[in-house]
Design an enzyme around this catalytic site. Structure first.
Site, PDB file in Angstrom:
ATOM      1  N   ALA A   1       0.835  -1.201   0.000  1.00 35.27           N
ATOM      2  CA  ALA A   1       0.000   0.000   0.000  1.00 35.27           C
ATOM      3  C   ALA A   1       0.865   1.244   0.000  1.00 35.27           C
ATOM      4  O   ALA A   1       1.922   1.281   0.636  1.00 35.27           O
ATOM      5  CB  ALA A   1      -0.902   0.003   1.236  1.00 35.27           C
ATOM      6  N   ASP A   2       0.429   2.278  -0.710  1.00 35.84           N
ATOM      7  CA  ASP A   2       1.022   3.587  -0.479  1.00 35.84           C
ATOM      8  C   ASP A   2       0.796   3.924   0.997  1.00 35.84           C
ATOM      9  O   ASP A   2      -0.187   3.507   1.608  1.00 35.84           O
ATOM     10  CB  ASP A   2       0.390   4.642  -1.385  1.00 35.84           C
ATOM     11  N   CYS A   3       1.718   4.692   1.548  1.00 31.52           N
ATOM     12  CA  CYS A   3       1.785   4.789   3.008  1.00 31.52           C
ATOM     13  C   CYS A   3       0.497   5.338   3.619  1.00 31.52           C
ATOM     14  O   CYS A   3       0.012   6.407   3.223  1.00 31.52           O
ATOM     15  CB  CYS A   3       2.978   5.634   3.404  1.00 31.52           C
TER      16      CYS A   3
END
Length: 768
Positions: free
Chosen positions: A279-281
């Site tokens: 996941a993107d952060c």
């Protein structure tokens, strides 16, 4: 710091016998070993490995690991996995991808990846980096206002995907393993692990209060398949990337990181990813707090994302919530196990469990080498694009231009040249060195420097006078202007595509006063409407330098003074300023929408006026093309299992009896040859970028105007020629995507266009 996990001496120190640990048995496949490792963990231990900070399993001798490092255009101090200090203060900083892409040089992209991964291995050995790098960014630059164009390879999905595959191969491939000779690609060793991001349909950051954290990208299946997904498919299938990152936004109502169709069905199954999905952060948190998707609680959210195919969370939502989600029956422990197996297989391929002795010798002497610094300069020189050169004023002759006025807000740029995901000021670390434009031009003459504006926003004209005075007495004047991360950046989209503040006044006043020739250099990622400079006869030459990296200043000067003959081409359309008034950034559709008055996007769907078109670029020499070999007809015999598919045509178009065939129903192994003789008819050696486009049969509704299908950069000595050979797959070269998202191969008269119509060649495709 440790040599490798399964080192017998290491386990002896821990009081364990490595022979009793099946996940250290080298006779077994990585997948079997990863499965055995996961089976030995408790549920609590498992979930502690699902965040970017994996806490390790001390009782099994599994150390902590930090997954998050960045290597967009060189190692970066962004992300906790890589750090710099007095013992390791620097790394090589290459041009940002938008400029490197302008070289249209596949071997350069691959070579930079190799250099970056060598420095990564060196820092890993020094205890300053992990081996998993969340780069490159491969979203298509759909709109000139998007703030992250600086990170991308431009607007053409084929070029973006080709860049991705080459850079990823450079990062990941261990010498001797490049040709996919492994029957099981999950056993192929990795030099470092790359990650193609951000999937999918992500290119709105923060525009008029609309943020990526809550934006719902409404995308047609046609645009998704044809444009948004294609670079990622090429990255996975051609680059064999070991990770894909999902994006913050929703796609047609569903958060990308919870989208089963995108992650598990498309990336994992259809494209056969050999690696993990991350996941993107804080994307899971964003899904809950910003999207408020289905109003789910934390446990339900992580159960949805795990089942959708999200293996690793950049953040703490997995480590904090997955255990209870399993205990409460919202997700199976088997889903956790599967994700962990994907993760550990990648770590094993990297040698973290068994070592990779061929890299053990790398250390501080392999960082910031003279070869790497020269490569950074070469990348900048190859990417720089010559946009205007009235009367051949460039290159400047040193004997006639001994005094130089170097003016403008970027005239002494350093940090600005490296863009983002390089060296953030809030952490230690910096490039090996900086070569500013002022440094570069000082190597060619006596320089009078005047900033002209205190920064790129150029809020007032107080400093313009000094720049004007400098230009009055100089033999030549170089104005270095443009924008920077205060104008276009992550979380910052532009509202217009003009030079900010008083920069236009600065440029015009300096040009009016200049004694000698005036050269304008623009630093930017997205296009800027500089029509005023293009049409101003007092501005004799214009260069676009993107964000050229730490060696950029010398590279610009080398081009201006002819040490290097420019050959770069624009990887973006440069629109006129009023383009942004005609369509909102948030409209995802690429084709024109006549009902709303929206123009098309990118050169593939926009045929209106431009400042400079996609693929534009001049040289100090001239090249002529001659077609040497090409078919005029292609015929395919259909089997009983292949069925004709209808296509919509404009009124009055004669429809073929068999309009198209579904590409999935074809073998698509056949290629046709397209050979071109490129002759350098000038007196200077130079590089030419040969761009091959295809145009579908006239009359088909809703398809592209043209599409780039092949390109090659060739170096040709003055007064000589080279034969440039292209082998073009029929389906990839002539296929289109219909309105339902199906890839089809239409029959009829296709047209191959070389460059700016230097060659136009029809090919008749028939089915029988």
């Amino acid at each position: 710091n440790f040599t490798y996990v399964c080192d017998p001496a290491r386990y002896a120190q821990l009081g364990l016998d490595v022979k009793s640990l099946p996940f250290c048995d080298k006779k077994l496949s990585y997948q079997v070993r990863a499965r055995d490792l996961v089976r030995q963990m408790t549920l609590y231990e498992k979930v502690r490995q699902l965040g970017n900070r994996a806490y390790g399993v001390p009782r099994l001798g599994i150390p902590e690991y930090q997954w998050w490092s960045e290597a967009l255009h060189g190692l970066s101090n962004v992300g906790p996995g890589t750090f710099f200090d007095n013992s390791v203060p620097h790394a090589t900083s290459y041009p940002t991808p938008i400029l490197t892409t302008a070289s249209f040089n596949e071997s350069l992209w691959n070579t930079i990846g190799k250099a970056v991964s060598t420095e990564a291995r060196a820092l890993f050995n020094l205890g300053h980096a992990g081996l998993t790098f969340w780069s490159p960014t491969i979203n298509v630059a759909r709109d000139p206002r998007w703030g992250r164009i600086i990170e991308t390879p431009g607007e053409d999905p084929f070029v973006v995907g080709t860049y991705a595959a080459n850079y990823v191969r450079g990062l990941q491939d261990v010498d001797g393993t490049e040709n996919n000779k492994y029957k099981d690609l999950n056993s192929r060793p990795l030099k470092v692990s790359a990650c193609c991001k951000h999937f999918a349909a992500y290119d709105v950051d923060n525009w008029k209060g609309i943020e990526r954290y809550s934006f719902d990208a409404r995308v047609t299946e046609q645009d998704l398949i044809e444009t948004f997904n294609r670079p990622f498919q090429m990255c996975v299938q051609n680059g064999d990337v070991s990770s894909v990152m999902c994006s913050y936004n929703r796609v047609n109502g569903i958060p990308a990181c919870a989208n089963h169709k995108l992650l598990k069905e498309t990336v994992r199954q259809d494209w056969d990813l050999h690696g993990y999905i991350v996941a993107d952060c804080d994307s899971v948190e964003v899904m809950i707090k910003d999207h408020k998707w289905l109003n789910v609680d934390n446990e339900t959210a992580v159960s949805y994302t795990l089942q959708a195919g999200l293996d690793l969370d950049c953040g703490v939502y997995y480590t904090d919530n997955v255990e209870n989600a399993v205990k409460h029956g919202k997700v199976g422990e088997g889903d956790v196990d599967q994700s962990l197996q994907y993760l550990y297989v990648v770590l094993m391929r990297l040698g973290i469990f068994d070592g990779q002795p061929q890299y053990n010798s790398l250390g501080i002497n392999d960082v910031c080498t003279s070869a790497h610094i020269e490569l950074a300069g070469e990348a900048a020189r190859e990417g720089i694009v010559l946009l205007k050169n009235d009367n051949g004023v460039l290159p400047l002759a040193t004997k006639r231009n001994e005094t130089l006025a170097v003016v403008g807000p970027h005239a002494n740029a350093s940090v600005a040249m490296t863009g983002n995901y390089a060296f953030a000021t809030y952490n230690k670390g910096s490039p090996c060195r900086y070569s500013t434009p002022l440094n570069g031009f000082s190597s060619y003459g006596s320089v009078n420097y005047a900033v002209g504006c205190s920064d790129v926003k150029c809020a007032n004209g107080n400093l313009i006078g000094a720049a004007v005075e400098a230009a009055k007495t100089a033999d030549a004047t170089i104005i270095v202007a443009g924008i920077d991360l205060s104008i276009e950046a992550e979380s910052l989209d532009r509202l217009d595509i003009l030079l900010p503040g008083n920069q236009t006044d600065l440029i015009n006043q300096v040009a009016d006063a200049a004694k000698g020739p005036v050269v304008l250099v623009i630093m930017s990622a997205g296009g800027v409407d500089i029509s005023f400079a293009k049409s101003n006869p007092k501005i004799h030459a214009i260069l676009w330098a993107g964000y050229p990296g730490a060696e950029g200043g010398q590279a610009i000067a080398d081009v201006v003074f002819g040490k290097y003959n420019p050959g770069g081409r624009l990887p973006l359309t440069w629109y006129q300023a009023d383009y942004v008034d005609k369509i909102p950034l948030t409209s995802m559709q690429l084709r024109p929408d006549d009902s709303k008055g929206y123009p098309g996007r990118t050169y593939k769907f926009y045929d209106g006026p431009t400042v400079f078109p996609y693929g534009y670029g001049l040289s100090y020499t001239k090249f002529n093309y001659t077609l040497k070999a090409a078919p005029s007809e292609l015929s395919t015999k259909l089997s009983k299992f292949q069925h004709c598919r209808d296509l919509p045509y404009k009124n009055g178009t004669i429809k073929p009896s068999c309009p198209a065939i579904l590409i999935d129903d074809m073998r698509c192994h056949n290629k046709f040859t397209f050979d071109i003789e490129v002759k350098n008819v000038g007196n200077r050696d130079g590089d030419e970028v040969v761009l091959i486009y295809s145009q579908p049969p006239l009359g088909i509704l809703g398809t592209h105007i043209k599409q780039l299908i092949k390109f090659q950069r060739v170096s040709i000595a003055a007064r000589t020629s080279k034969l440039v050979h292209f082998a073009i797959n029929i389906c990839q070269g002539l296929g289109i995507v219909d309105s339902n998202g199906n890839a089809v191969l239409p029959s009829g008269s296709h047209t191959i266009i070389v460059g700016d119509h230097q060659i136009v060649h029809p090919i008749q495709l028939t089915y029988h």
